[in-house]
Enzyme design. Structure first.
Site, PDB file in Angstrom:
ATOM      1  N   GLY A  27      34.060  37.697  47.428  1.00  0.00           N
ATOM      2  CA  GLY A  27      33.451  38.844  48.096  1.00  0.00           C
ATOM      3  C   GLY A  27      34.184  39.197  49.378  1.00  0.00           C
ATOM      4  CG  HIS A  30      40.436  42.129  51.646  1.00  0.00           C
ATOM      5  ND1 HIS A  30      41.609  41.937  50.968  1.00  0.00           N
ATOM      6  CD2 HIS A  30      39.919  40.888  51.845  1.00  0.00           C
ATOM      7  CE1 HIS A  30      41.820  40.649  50.798  1.00  0.00           C
ATOM      8  NE2 HIS A  30      40.793  39.987  51.308  1.00  0.00           N
ATOM      9  CG  HIS A  33      39.615  40.877  47.227  1.00  0.00           C
ATOM     10  ND1 HIS A  33      38.862  41.001  48.361  1.00  0.00           N
ATOM     11  CD2 HIS A  33      39.803  39.533  47.058  1.00  0.00           C
ATOM     12  CE1 HIS A  33      38.579  39.812  48.857  1.00  0.00           C
ATOM     13  NE2 HIS A  33      39.145  38.896  48.095  1.00  0.00           N
ATOM     14  CD  GLN A  57      36.308  28.034  47.089  1.00  0.00           C
ATOM     15  OE1 GLN A  57      36.095  28.167  45.884  1.00  0.00           O
ATOM     16  NE2 GLN A  57      37.244  28.733  47.724  1.00  0.00           N
ATOM     17  CG  ASP A 147      44.506  32.356  49.259  1.00  0.00           C
ATOM     18  OD1 ASP A 147      44.011  31.790  50.230  1.00  0.00           O
ATOM     19  OD2 ASP A 147      44.319  33.565  49.021  1.00  0.00           O
ATOM     20  CB  SER A 181      42.005  37.006  55.162  1.00  0.00           C
ATOM     21  OG  SER A 181      40.950  36.070  55.152  1.00  0.00           O
ATOM     22  CB  SER A 182      36.913  37.826  53.151  1.00  0.00           C
ATOM     23  OG  SER A 182      37.346  38.177  51.856  1.00  0.00           O
ATOM     24  NE  ARG A 183      37.460  31.451  56.266  1.00  0.00           N
ATOM     25  CZ  ARG A 183      37.891  30.983  55.109  1.00  0.00           C
ATOM     26  NH1 ARG A 183      38.972  31.494  54.546  1.00  0.00           N
ATOM     27  NH2 ARG A 183      37.241  30.007  54.489  1.00  0.00           N
TER      28      ARG A 183
HETATM   29  P1  AMP Z   1      39.148  35.231  48.080  1.00  0.00           P
HETATM   30  O1  AMP Z   1      38.046  36.244  47.898  1.00  0.00           O
HETATM   31  O2  AMP Z   1      39.613  35.101  49.489  1.00  0.00           O
HETATM   32  O3  AMP Z   1      38.825  33.918  47.416  1.00  0.00           O
HETATM   33  O4  AMP Z   1      40.399  35.819  47.300  1.00  0.00           O
HETATM   34  C1  AMP Z   1      40.326  36.178  45.950  1.00  0.00           C
HETATM   35  C2  AMP Z   1      41.717  36.421  45.437  1.00  0.00           C
HETATM   36  O5  AMP Z   1      42.329  37.461  46.196  1.00  0.00           O
HETATM   37  C3  AMP Z   1      42.639  35.197  45.574  1.00  0.00           C
HETATM   38  O6  AMP Z   1      43.470  35.116  44.423  1.00  0.00           O
HETATM   39  C4  AMP Z   1      43.443  35.511  46.809  1.00  0.00           C
HETATM   40  O7  AMP Z   1      44.712  34.897  46.829  1.00  0.00           O
HETATM   41  C5  AMP Z   1      43.576  37.025  46.682  1.00  0.00           C
HETATM   42  N1  AMP Z   1      43.879  37.608  47.995  1.00  0.00           N
HETATM   43  C6  AMP Z   1      43.177  37.432  49.130  1.00  0.00           C
HETATM   44  N2  AMP Z   1      43.779  38.082  50.159  1.00  0.00           N
HETATM   45  C7  AMP Z   1      44.884  38.677  49.645  1.00  0.00           C
HETATM   46  C8  AMP Z   1      45.928  39.483  50.199  1.00  0.00           C
HETATM   47  N3  AMP Z   1      45.968  39.798  51.476  1.00  0.00           N
HETATM   48  N4  AMP Z   1      46.895  39.916  49.367  1.00  0.00           N
HETATM   49  C9  AMP Z   1      46.882  39.582  48.049  1.00  0.00           C
HETATM   50  N5  AMP Z   1      45.935  38.824  47.472  1.00  0.00           N
HETATM   51  C10 AMP Z   1      44.939  38.379  48.259  1.00  0.00           C
END
Ligand code: AMP
Length: 271
Positions: A27, A30, A33, A57, A147, A181-183
């Site tokens: 979630g 951005h 995603h 996790q 990641d 990043s979501s953060r």
């Molecule tokens: P997360 O919601 O942070 O667990 O990310 C979900 C997926 O989106 C993971 O495969 C991440 O590597 C990918 N992701 C997150 N941020 C980015 C980004 N800035 N660019 C490309 N992929 C991303």
């Protein structure tokens, strides 16, 4: 865009499709995603996105509590993209219904970078990715290079167990060059600018690596300098080969990996 609220609806809805692209997320949707979703939409007939904030996790309770969540907004963004066929919103029980303890372990040689600094994190990631893959059974999973270590470990696990292919997707950055990043929404605007400056420094450091005889020593010094100059705490700053994740002495197939904290917000990047 169909919303799947439990496993029986999911199984029923996905049954007719055998060219399914899957984008797992936690979630806080951005543009990073969305780039994965776009790629899946181009390559696969149907695209499914999951939103599941996997508590297993998170090695740090505070991090889990402060993790951005806004399902309503996420669904609006996904719907507006017109690239998503299914959104899977499982409850904890949907994923962990068998209540079995995971036997998945991280090899000693892989206990580096985030696996070293976030104890139990990747065990949780691998467990949930194993379960999601089993439930959804997609042909392809789209994952971000932001990641990179996660991508590497998930790929190694899934290739032993499933036919599903992992498709790596490049890192999407904002105008300050920070990896999305979501953060990031937890950062103040000053800290956002600071993260941009750190990115520029990393680019400079990477340019200089190749001229150094002792890369580890050079990076140890650079890490100290960054910590002093930007008042951040750095978990690691390491140059590693992206095929085997060993420390690297060569330019080829290698990236600079960093994890650091600005005001308790943990950011990672690789370039
Ligand atoms: P997360 O919601 O942070 O667990 O990310 C979900 C997926 O989106 C993971 O495969 C991440 O590597 C990918 N992701 C997150 N941020 C980015 C980004 N800035 N660019 C490309 N992929 C991303």
């Amino acid at each position: 865009m169909k919303i799947l609220l439990n496993n029986s609806i999911l199984i029923e809805s996905l049954r007719p499709f055998n060219d399914l692209g899957f984008v797992p997320t936690m979630g806080g949707i951005h543009k990073g995603h969305l780039s994965l979703i776009n790629k899946s939409n181009k390559i696969c007939k149907k695209t499914i996105v999951s939103i599941f904030l996997n508590p297993k996790q998170f090695n740090n309770k505070k991090d889990l509590m402060s993790y951005p969540r806004n399902i309503k907004k996420d669904l609006q963004i996904l719907k507006k993209s017109k690239k998503v066929d299914f959104v899977y919103l499982p409850k904890f029980e949907d994923i962990y219904e068998d209540n079995k303890k995971s036997k998945i372990k991280i090899n000693k040689k892989d206990k580096i970078l985030c696996a070293k600094y976030r104890k139990g994190h990747f065990e949780g990631v691998l467990d949930v990715m194993n379960r999601l893959t089993k439930i959804i059974n997609p042909q392809k999973i789209f994952m971000g290079e932001k990641d990179f270590q996660q991508l590497y470990l998930v790929k190694n696990l899934l290739k032993k167990k499933y036919k599903t292919k992992i498709i790596p997707c490049k890192t999407i950055r904002d105008k300050n060059k920070i990896a999305l990043s979501s953060r990031n929404i937890l950062l103040s605007s000053i800290n956002h600018t600071l993260a941009g400056k750190i990115y520029n420094e990393l680019i400079n450091i990477k340019k200089r690596i190749y001229r150094k005889k002792n890369i580890s020593k050079f990076l140890k010094n650079q890490k100290k300098q960054l910590e002093i100059n930007f008042k951040v705490k750095i978990d690691y700053l390491e140059f590693r080969n992206i095929k085997n994740f060993k420390l690297s002495k060569k330019n080829k197939n290698s990236r600079l990996f960093i994890a650091y904290y600005i005001n308790n917000v943990r950011l990672i990047d690789n370039l």
